[in-house]
Design a protein around this motif. Structure first.
Motif, PDB file in Angstrom:
ATOM      1  N   GLU A  44      -3.473  17.206 -12.083  1.00 29.80           N
ATOM      2  CA  GLU A  44      -3.873  15.724 -12.527  1.00 29.80           C
ATOM      3  C   GLU A  44      -5.143  14.988 -11.944  1.00 29.80           C
ATOM      4  N   GLY A  45      -6.290  15.651 -10.959  1.00 33.68           N
ATOM      5  CA  GLY A  45      -8.008  15.190 -11.384  1.00 33.68           C
ATOM      6  C   GLY A  45      -9.004  16.076 -11.016  1.00 33.68           C
ATOM      7  N   SER A  56       0.413  -1.055   0.065  1.00 38.48           N
ATOM      8  CA  SER A  56      -0.271   0.469  -0.069  1.00 38.48           C
ATOM      9  C   SER A  56       0.908   1.597   0.205  1.00 38.48           C
ATOM     10  N   PHE A  57       0.365   2.575  -0.419  1.00 35.28           N
ATOM     11  CA  PHE A  57       1.184   3.402  -0.533  1.00 35.28           C
ATOM     12  C   PHE A  57       1.019   4.497   0.372  1.00 35.28           C
ATOM     13  N   PHE A  58       0.246   4.103   1.540  1.00 35.93           N
ATOM     14  CA  PHE A  58      -0.441   4.073   2.384  1.00 35.93           C
ATOM     15  C   PHE A  58      -0.319   3.665   3.868  1.00 35.93           C
ATOM     16  N   ARG A  59       1.020   2.975   3.955  1.00 35.28           N
ATOM     17  CA  ARG A  59       1.306   1.846   5.161  1.00 35.28           C
ATOM     18  C   ARG A  59       1.387   2.801   6.434  1.00 35.28           C
ATOM     19  N   ASN A  60       1.293   2.173   7.310  1.00 33.29           N
ATOM     20  CA  ASN A  60       1.242   3.251   8.667  1.00 33.29           C
ATOM     21  C   ASN A  60       0.670   4.418   9.030  1.00 33.29           C
ATOM     22  N   VAL A 119      -6.923   7.844  -6.337  1.00 32.19           N
ATOM     23  CA  VAL A 119      -5.133   8.238  -7.295  1.00 32.19           C
ATOM     24  C   VAL A 119      -5.435   6.836  -8.212  1.00 32.19           C
ATOM     25  N   PRO A 120      -6.133   6.071  -8.435  1.00 36.38           N
ATOM     26  CA  PRO A 120      -6.244   5.556  -9.882  1.00 36.38           C
ATOM     27  C   PRO A 120      -6.979   6.079 -11.225  1.00 36.38           C
ATOM     28  N   PHE A 121      -6.969   7.149 -10.765  1.00 32.21           N
ATOM     29  CA  PHE A 121      -7.888   8.272 -11.888  1.00 32.21           C
ATOM     30  C   PHE A 121      -7.151   9.599 -11.796  1.00 32.21           C
ATOM     31  N   LEU A 122      -6.069   9.405 -11.295  1.00 30.26           N
ATOM     32  CA  LEU A 122      -4.950  10.695 -11.399  1.00 30.26           C
ATOM     33  C   LEU A 122      -4.601   9.849 -12.749  1.00 30.26           C
ATOM     34  N   SER A 123      -4.340  11.774 -13.437  1.00 32.35           N
ATOM     35  CA  SER A 123      -3.446  11.410 -14.806  1.00 32.35           C
ATOM     36  C   SER A 123      -2.126  10.535 -14.652  1.00 32.35           C
ATOM     37  N   THR A 124      -1.236  11.185 -13.748  1.00 29.72           N
ATOM     38  CA  THR A 124      -0.031  10.985 -13.677  1.00 29.72           C
ATOM     39  C   THR A 124       0.120  10.527 -12.044  1.00 29.72           C
ATOM     40  N   LEU A 125       1.053   9.452 -11.510  1.00 34.06           N
ATOM     41  CA  LEU A 125       1.626   9.098 -10.043  1.00 34.06           C
ATOM     42  C   LEU A 125       3.302  10.058 -10.403  1.00 34.06           C
ATOM     43  N   LYS A 126       3.573  10.364 -11.310  1.00 34.19           N
ATOM     44  CA  LYS A 126       5.142  10.320 -11.634  1.00 34.19           C
ATOM     45  C   LYS A 126       5.332  12.137 -10.948  1.00 34.19           C
ATOM     46  N   GLY A 127       3.971  13.111 -10.610  1.00 35.56           N
ATOM     47  CA  GLY A 127       4.200  14.571 -10.392  1.00 35.56           C
ATOM     48  C   GLY A 127       4.410  14.455  -9.196  1.00 35.56           C
ATOM     49  N   ILE A 185      -9.722   7.408  -0.967  1.00 30.73           N
ATOM     50  CA  ILE A 185      -8.533   8.031  -1.895  1.00 30.73           C
ATOM     51  C   ILE A 185      -7.343   7.514  -2.469  1.00 30.73           C
ATOM     52  N   GLU A 186      -7.704   6.180  -1.536  1.00 27.49           N
ATOM     53  CA  GLU A 186      -6.862   5.286  -2.077  1.00 27.49           C
ATOM     54  C   GLU A 186      -7.278   3.970  -3.358  1.00 27.49           C
TER      55      GLU A 186
END
Length: 333
Positions: A54-55, A2-6, A70-78, A65-66
């Motif tokens: 981003e969205g 998960s991106f949001f662990r702990n 997040v899956p619908f945001l245009s990119t995660l690189k930003g 949000i997770e």
């Protein structure tokens, strides 16, 4: 993984919503594990990072949000992710309604006019409408450096140029300076287009501009009102007669006071004069014939039909035109 662990839960929402606020920016350090996004009716949520959108989420509701955002945001690189620190991002909440703002000139505007060499000082008031229509321009020009933006902020910008635009369009469209309301629609249309250019780069659009009234100086307004009333009355003499008659019929002039007596006398004299005038106008030949007959009628000195002698037949005294001799009293006719 998960991106949001702990991480602890958090809620992303417009906490202090105000009807007069155009946008509010949520800019916490990070969005944590299990965070929720709440979008209320009349709001859009714009996720952006570093000035890049981003969205955009428009439907009101509550979202995870997770899994749902997040899956619908245009990119995660930003975004900068750290599995222990969460996701760093900014969320711009935008009020999507159309705002209505009242405006009014603070000081009179001197409009050039041939009738008044110094210009005619005019005030005006009305309303204008606007709404956000471009999120890229809004973030680039305003939201990038401000956490919130109020309707009053837009009003200040609009009113700073409104006097000049009123002068421009009144001079152009106001053919009759004493009846500007007749051209209010054309004047308002020109101002609307110019104001739209003023806030276009801010991501907003003028959707309406209305002029409710033009206000002249008291002296000019009194003159306009007086001229209008004279035009409505037409024949002042008839208006005076009708007014007095109505007052008497309603009982306002009843009584024995001097004012009512005088009013009644004046009305009677005016009506008599009008009747004589109408009779003379209707039969002028009859009036002329009566005057002629009166002129040719014999005098009272010889009304009896006999001829007046030049000398008294009794004493020979010269007569003086009287019916009796001035010397002996002899009847001459």
């Amino acid at each position: 993984m998960s991106f949001f662990r702990n991480q602890f839960s958090d809620v992303v929402e417009w906490r202090e919503f105000r009807e007069d606020m155009i946008f509010w920016k949520w800019n916490n350090e990070e969005i944590k594990k299990g965070s929720k996004l709440i979008i209320r009716p009349g709001q859009d949520a714009v996720f952006f990072n570093g000035g890049r959108i981003e969205g955009i989420f428009e439907d009101d509701g509550e979202y995870d949000i997770e899994s749902q955002i997040v899956p619908f945001l245009s990119t995660l690189k930003g975004f900068r992710f750290g599995f222990n620190s969460g996701m760093r991002v900014e969320v711009l909440f935008v009020n999507t309604k159309e705002f209505t703002v009242k405006w009014g000139t603070q000081n009179p505007i001197n409009i050039p006019t041939p009738q008044l060499p110094g210009g005619m000082p005019i005030r005006a008031n009305g309303t204008f409408n606007f709404k956000v229509n471009d999120y890229v321009g809004l973030i680039d020009k305003v939201a990038g450096v401000r956490t919130s933006y109020l309707v009053d902020d837009v009003k200040i910008r609009i009113t700073s140029v409104l006097d000049q635009l009123l002068m421009k369009w009144i001079s152009r469209e106001g053919k009759d300076m004493f009846n500007l309301q007749a051209n209010a629609s054309d004047i308002a249309g020109g101002i609307k287009d110019d104001l739209d250019m003023q806030i276009m780069d801010m991501g907003m659009k003028i959707t309406g501009f209305n002029i409710m009234s033009f206000n002249y100086p008291k002296e000019i307004q009194d003159m306009i009102t007086k001229n209008a009333s004279h035009g409505m009355i037409g024949d002042l003499s008839k208006y005076q007669q009708v007014s007095v008659t109505d007052a008497m019929a309603s009982g306002k002039l009843s009584g024995s006071g001097a004012a009512s007596d005088m009013a009644g006398m004046m009305m009677g004299m005016n009506m008599a004069n009008e009747m004589m005038k109408n009779m003379n106008q209707s039969n002028p030949n009859q009036s002329q014939s009566q005057a002629s007959s009166q002129t040719n009628q014999p005098s009272s000195s010889n009304a009896g039909g006999g001829q007046m002698p030049n000398f008294c037949p009794n004493c020979g005294q010269k007569t003086t035109g009287a019916n009796f001799c001035p010397n002996c009293g002899q009847k001459l006719v």
